[in-house]
Scaffold this motif. Structure first.
Motif, PDB file in Angstrom:
ATOM      1  N   LYS A  89      54.034  42.797  32.121  1.00  0.00           N
ATOM      2  CA  LYS A  89      53.248  42.336  30.973  1.00  0.00           C
ATOM      3  C   LYS A  89      53.730  43.000  29.695  1.00  0.00           C
ATOM      4  CE  LYS A  89      48.482  42.007  29.273  1.00  0.00           C
ATOM      5  NZ  LYS A  89      47.048  42.324  29.565  1.00  0.00           N
ATOM      6  N   HIS A  90      54.055  44.299  29.776  1.00  0.00           N
ATOM      7  CA  HIS A  90      54.546  45.036  28.606  1.00  0.00           C
ATOM      8  C   HIS A  90      55.830  44.434  28.076  1.00  0.00           C
ATOM      9  CE1 HIS A  90      55.312  48.528  26.020  1.00  0.00           C
ATOM     10  NE2 HIS A  90      56.562  48.489  26.464  1.00  0.00           N
ATOM     11  N   PHE A  91      56.700  43.957  28.970  1.00  0.00           N
ATOM     12  CA  PHE A  91      57.986  43.390  28.548  1.00  0.00           C
ATOM     13  C   PHE A  91      57.972  41.862  28.507  1.00  0.00           C
ATOM     14  CE2 PHE A  91      59.399  47.572  30.190  1.00  0.00           C
ATOM     15  CZ  PHE A  91      60.136  48.004  29.089  1.00  0.00           C
ATOM     16  N   ASN A  92      56.782  41.273  28.625  1.00  0.00           N
ATOM     17  CA  ASN A  92      56.633  39.810  28.595  1.00  0.00           C
ATOM     18  C   ASN A  92      57.464  39.119  29.669  1.00  0.00           C
ATOM     19  OD1 ASN A  92      54.827  39.690  26.331  1.00  0.00           O
ATOM     20  ND2 ASN A  92      56.577  40.118  24.995  1.00  0.00           N
ATOM     21  N   ILE A  93      57.468  39.705  30.858  1.00  0.00           N
ATOM     22  CA  ILE A  93      58.172  39.117  31.996  1.00  0.00           C
ATOM     23  C   ILE A  93      57.172  38.310  32.812  1.00  0.00           C
ATOM     24  CG2 ILE A  93      59.430  39.611  34.137  1.00  0.00           C
ATOM     25  CD1 ILE A  93      60.339  42.240  32.809  1.00  0.00           C
ATOM     26  N   ASP A  94      57.464  37.049  33.029  1.00  0.00           N
ATOM     27  CA  ASP A  94      56.585  36.179  33.805  1.00  0.00           C
ATOM     28  C   ASP A  94      56.897  36.355  35.291  1.00  0.00           C
ATOM     29  OD1 ASP A  94      54.775  34.224  34.536  1.00  0.00           O
ATOM     30  OD2 ASP A  94      56.242  32.597  34.302  1.00  0.00           O
ATOM     31  N   ILE A  95      55.903  36.770  36.074  1.00  0.00           N
ATOM     32  CA  ILE A  95      56.105  36.942  37.509  1.00  0.00           C
ATOM     33  C   ILE A  95      55.710  35.649  38.222  1.00  0.00           C
ATOM     34  CG2 ILE A  95      55.636  38.325  39.555  1.00  0.00           C
ATOM     35  CD1 ILE A  95      54.688  40.573  37.818  1.00  0.00           C
ATOM     36  N   LYS A  96      56.683  34.926  38.696  1.00  0.00           N
ATOM     37  CA  LYS A  96      56.421  33.722  39.479  1.00  0.00           C
ATOM     38  C   LYS A  96      56.389  34.085  40.956  1.00  0.00           C
ATOM     39  CE  LYS A  96      58.636  30.701  36.088  1.00  0.00           C
ATOM     40  NZ  LYS A  96      59.720  29.721  35.828  1.00  0.00           N
TER      41      LYS A  96
END
Length: 454
Positions: free
Chosen positions: A134-141
């Motif tokens: 979330k801190h690095f705006n990574i979307d976890i699919k």
């Protein structure tokens, strides 16, 4: 090269649980090079709560390959790579157990993105995979599936590695004049003990780490104290010893600090703990008392007077000992507090014979004196090698390294590979802590010179 790994299992704590899904993404630190992922038949039922979390059902894995059928791919895709995972100790330990059941000693250098995130990203409320992504705006699919979490960990790792590289560039600009960036780059990202030396080749500081290079760099990052700045300015060279096992690194570090007495090490320089429990006989009764540790061997040692008193309160209550005779109650000639509460048998006012009381004191203290003999077996410095730590009759003897096959030759053969070292209370604390946290591969009890697995 890096192998970013995630696994799903039949349970969460690693004890007796089996792999249900494996995923690995191979990276050069900037981009993905290759990947492999597979469901795995665990050979046992997947609990309902695990299915609810991961979405992996018993029906999904019934026709999946068992672990031994994908073991070769796991080896190949992680070969010559650093094993990277979020909470790496969990994933790595599960795989080691799977390989051990196949008779293979799986070993890889490791790196944890939880620890890396804590070091490089400050003041987050949590360092879970979800929080860091979330801190690095990574979307976890595909959350809580191995291929989904491994892919997210790969993206996270690339971000963290870029920050780490920029951080190291800045650090190298401010290195002490006698140190070079090349000397830092030559440090291994492996477990061991390191030595920071001044221009006269005197040891300033001894430390241990599961990643020597990373830990050494911490000494030149964001100094918060005058002593840290002073030490960093004096460092002229760096030596190290690889140990393989984190336990061996801690034992060696403690030993070296006491032997070398480095100026900037504080915590373990003292060879004994400051407070000791002693005994004396007065009017036939065995009496216990606390005082600062001396050259005379105490019965037990403590980090503070308060911890010693706490121990005596516990022992006196559990064993109906006299508080006056334990140095806890000063009204001489009067019944102690516990006797007034009917919790002391009355040695303090002569109601209990000295011989009876003294035997109970010795029996009470014997409970706290460990006299077990055991051998600790842990990771070695290379493939098919193990580290060993020997404790006989409760006393630490030393550590060493053996080829795996030597473990089948008996205790006397193993002892030939042992380097004997001094025993002290810090060592006892280190060993017991590792065993309690199950951070070693195996503990083997010794009975009359023979090995018996526990």
């Amino acid at each position: 090269m890096y192998a970013i790994v995630d696994i799903e299992t039949t349970g969460g704590d690693g004890h007796g649980h089996k792999v249900t899904e494996f995923a690995v993404y191979v990276s050069d630190g900037k981009k993905e090079i290759d990947h492999f992922t597979s469901l795995v038949n665990p050979g046992k039922l997947i609990p309902t709560f695990i299915t609810q979390m991961t979405g992996i059902t018993n029906e999904m894995v019934i026709d999946a390959p068992p672990f031994y059928e994908i073991a070769n791919q796991v080896v190949q895709y992680t070969q010559d790579c650093t094993f990277v995972a979020h909470n790496v100790s969990f994933d790595y330990s599960i795989l080691k157990k799977e390989f051990k059941s196949l008779g293979y000693n799986y070993q890889r250098p490791r790196l944890c993105t939880v620890n890396l995130g804590r070091r490089l990203v400050k003041n987050l409320p949590s360092y879970s995979l979800g929080s860091l992504c979330k801190h690095f705006n990574i979307d976890i699919k595909h959350r809580h599936r191995a291929f989904g979490d491994a892919k997210a960990t790969l993206k996270l790792f690339n971000y963290l590695l870029a920050i780490k590289e920029r951080d190291e560039i800045e650090i190298k600009k401010n290195l002490p004049s006698k140190l070079t960036g090349e000397e830092i780059d030559a440090l291994p990202e492996a477990t061991g003990v390191y030595y920071l030396l001044n221009g006269h080749n005197e040891v300033l500081y001894v430390g241990k780490s599961v990643n020597i290079r990373s830990r050494v760099l911490d000494h030149f990052r964001n100094h918060q104290s005058i002593k840290a700045i002073e030490m960093a300015s004096q460092i002229a060279s760096i030596n190290y010893q690889l140990t393989g096992s984190e336990l061996i690194a801690l034992l060696l570090e403690s030993q070296e600090i006491k032997a070398l007495q480095p100026r900037f090490n504080r915590a373990q320089r003292r060879r004994t703990l400051p407070w000791g429990l002693y005994q004396k006989v007065e009017q036939g009764y065995l009496k216990l008392f606390l005082k600062k540790s001396t050259d005379n061997e105490p019965i037990m040692q403590f980090r503070s007077k308060e911890s010693g008193k706490s121990f005596l309160h516990k022992v006196s209550k559990e064993n109906r000992l006299c508080q006056s005779f334990c140095g806890l109650y000063r009204n001489v000639g009067k019944a102690c507090m516990l006797h007034q509460l009917n919790l002391c048998n009355g040695a303090c006012n002569g109601k209990e014979e000295a011989s009876t009381y003294n035997q109970r004191v010795m029996d009470a203290l014997d409970i706290y004196h460990e006299d077990e003999s055991y051998l600790i077996i842990d990771e070695g410095k290379g493939e098919y090698q193990k580290s060993i730590v020997l404790v006989e009759n409760g006393i630490y003897k030393g550590f060493g390294y053996v080829d795996e096959y030597v473990l089948n030759w008996g205790l006397e053969a193993i002892k030939e590979h042992l380097a004997y070292h001094e025993n002290h209370k810090d060592i006892d604390t280190i060993i017991r802590g590792f065993i309690k946290r199950k951070k070693v591969e195996q503990v083997v009890k010794l009975s009359n010179g023979f090995l018996a697995k526990v």
